[in-house]
Scaffold this motif. Sequence first.
Motif, mmCIF file in Angstrom:
data_model
loop_
_atom_site.group_PDB
_atom_site.id
_atom_site.type_symbol
_atom_site.label_atom_id
_atom_site.label_comp_id
_atom_site.label_asym_id
_atom_site.label_seq_id
_atom_site.Cartn_x
_atom_site.Cartn_y
_atom_site.Cartn_z
ATOM 1 N N ALA A 156 41.484 -84.201 -75.656
ATOM 2 C CA ALA A 156 42.370 -84.431 -74.510
ATOM 3 C C ALA A 156 43.640 -83.595 -74.623
ATOM 4 O O ALA A 156 44.105 -83.008 -73.632
ATOM 5 C CB ALA A 156 42.707 -85.910 -74.396
ATOM 6 N N ALA A 157 44.214 -83.550 -75.813
ATOM 7 C CA ALA A 157 45.428 -82.759 -76.019
ATOM 8 C C ALA A 157 45.146 -81.273 -75.810
ATOM 9 O O ALA A 157 45.956 -80.549 -75.217
ATOM 10 C CB ALA A 157 45.986 -83.013 -77.415
ATOM 11 N N ALA A 158 43.988 -80.802 -76.286
ATOM 12 C CA ALA A 158 43.641 -79.389 -76.132
ATOM 13 C C ALA A 158 43.472 -79.011 -74.668
ATOM 14 O O ALA A 158 43.759 -77.874 -74.275
ATOM 15 C CB ALA A 158 42.354 -79.086 -76.897
ATOM 16 N N LEU A 161 45.752 -82.853 -71.171
ATOM 17 C CA LEU A 161 45.817 -84.136 -70.483
ATOM 18 C C LEU A 161 47.038 -84.920 -70.932
ATOM 19 O O LEU A 161 47.471 -84.830 -72.088
ATOM 20 C CB LEU A 161 44.563 -84.967 -70.759
ATOM 21 C CG LEU A 161 43.347 -84.732 -69.853
ATOM 22 C CD1 LEU A 161 42.785 -83.327 -70.028
ATOM 23 C CD2 LEU A 161 42.265 -85.776 -70.152
ATOM 24 N N THR A 162 47.606 -85.706 -70.033
ATOM 25 C CA THR A 162 48.574 -86.717 -70.416
ATOM 26 C C THR A 162 47.821 -87.829 -71.131
ATOM 27 O O THR A 162 46.737 -88.245 -70.696
ATOM 28 C CB THR A 162 49.293 -87.292 -69.182
ATOM 29 O OG1 THR A 162 49.983 -86.235 -68.517
ATOM 30 C CG2 THR A 162 50.273 -88.385 -69.570
ATOM 31 N N ILE A 163 48.371 -88.330 -72.224
ATOM 32 C CA ILE A 163 47.695 -89.345 -73.039
ATOM 33 C C ILE A 163 48.566 -90.590 -73.099
ATOM 34 O O ILE A 163 49.767 -90.517 -73.384
ATOM 35 C CB ILE A 163 47.420 -88.815 -74.455
ATOM 36 C CG1 ILE A 163 46.431 -87.644 -74.391
ATOM 37 C CG2 ILE A 163 46.889 -89.923 -75.361
ATOM 38 C CD1 ILE A 163 46.263 -86.903 -75.708
ATOM 39 N N SER A 164 47.955 -91.735 -72.825
ATOM 40 C CA SER A 164 48.675 -93.011 -72.924
ATOM 41 C C SER A 164 47.943 -93.949 -73.860
ATOM 42 O O SER A 164 46.717 -93.897 -74.004
ATOM 43 C CB SER A 164 48.830 -93.661 -71.545
ATOM 44 O OG SER A 164 47.574 -93.937 -70.951
ATOM 45 N N VAL A 165 48.715 -94.824 -74.499
ATOM 46 C CA VAL A 165 48.151 -95.805 -75.428
ATOM 47 C C VAL A 165 48.822 -97.148 -75.208
ATOM 48 O O VAL A 165 50.022 -97.231 -74.956
ATOM 49 C CB VAL A 165 48.332 -95.359 -76.898
ATOM 50 C CG1 VAL A 165 49.803 -95.187 -77.267
ATOM 51 C CG2 VAL A 165 47.648 -96.334 -77.858
#
Length: 338
Positions: A156-158, A161-165
């Motif tokens: 996702a980072a590559a 993408l915006t990443i949420s946790v």
Amino acid sequence: MQLHHIITFGELLLRCGASSDQVVNRGDIAVYPGGSEANVAASLGQWGVPCSYISSVPDNELARQALSCLDQRGVDTSRCLWQGDRLGLYFLLSADGLSKGEVVYDRKHSSFSQLKPGEMDWDSLLRGCTWFHFTALTPALSSDLAAVCREALIAAAARGLTISVDLNYRNKLWQYGSQPHEVMPELVQYADVIMGNIWAAGKMLGVRIDDRLDRQTPVEAYARYANESAGEVFAAFPRARHIAYTFRFMDSPQHNLFYGTYHTWEADYLSEIHETFDVVDRIGSGDAFMAGLIYALTSGRAGQDVIDLATSAGFRKLFVKGDFGDGNYNIENKDILQ
């Protein structure tokens, strides 16, 4: 105009519980689809946000019916893997989740729990998406699933993408020998958006927590402490740009005090304070808050509106039976019951 497509990843569960408090001894059972990540997707889909849900489910009618509940709410479930033998279950030993410590999990040997690193083609699964959401519930299940999360986050980072946790903490799930603070920091380093509460941040990320904080602590004091906690998280995880905390207090089965805080590198915000003595179902209120947070951020809201939208969505869920949020709730108007 929405420009995002959200992916949520986690275990699809069935919730089994008494259909009402009056029939516990008679054996009547109500069954609802759920799971934190599915709950988030269900809310987003009902609000018209393009979203997909990824899980691993057995190829049987029970799983198809559970996924159909998401499809009906506007969620794309076509990226799910069909493998394994069973869905995970959890048993709610009350009709409404209004008492504490009443959940029994039955998730071992589920299709999702058997996932291994290298089995998922993340480049393909993430295609066309702009946002990836996961929770601490997945890496809580096994070292393999923690590794699967790591694969997903790297992909996702590559892809930018915006990443949420969501830092969901369930002590009953962390049973494979690793503690949350040994696992979660490596995963949270990829997150742009972190949601949870000050206690979960302490348990999972090593942020200091004052043991003197309790139900009697004033809202203003909690808000100041949340500001300090968020500052520590920002310092430890420089990729993060948004942090949100919930504060939910229950003094009796029908009572709930609900508010939240939102933090950026530049400012801190406190939501409206919501209180009710008419709770219907507490399960999923944090997931509705998370969905409201994603909705607000993807639609470019200003800071105060971000936390007010998220908090009102979480509060509204208290009046809805089952794990999924209310399809009739108008998040734009923050149309909530008081």
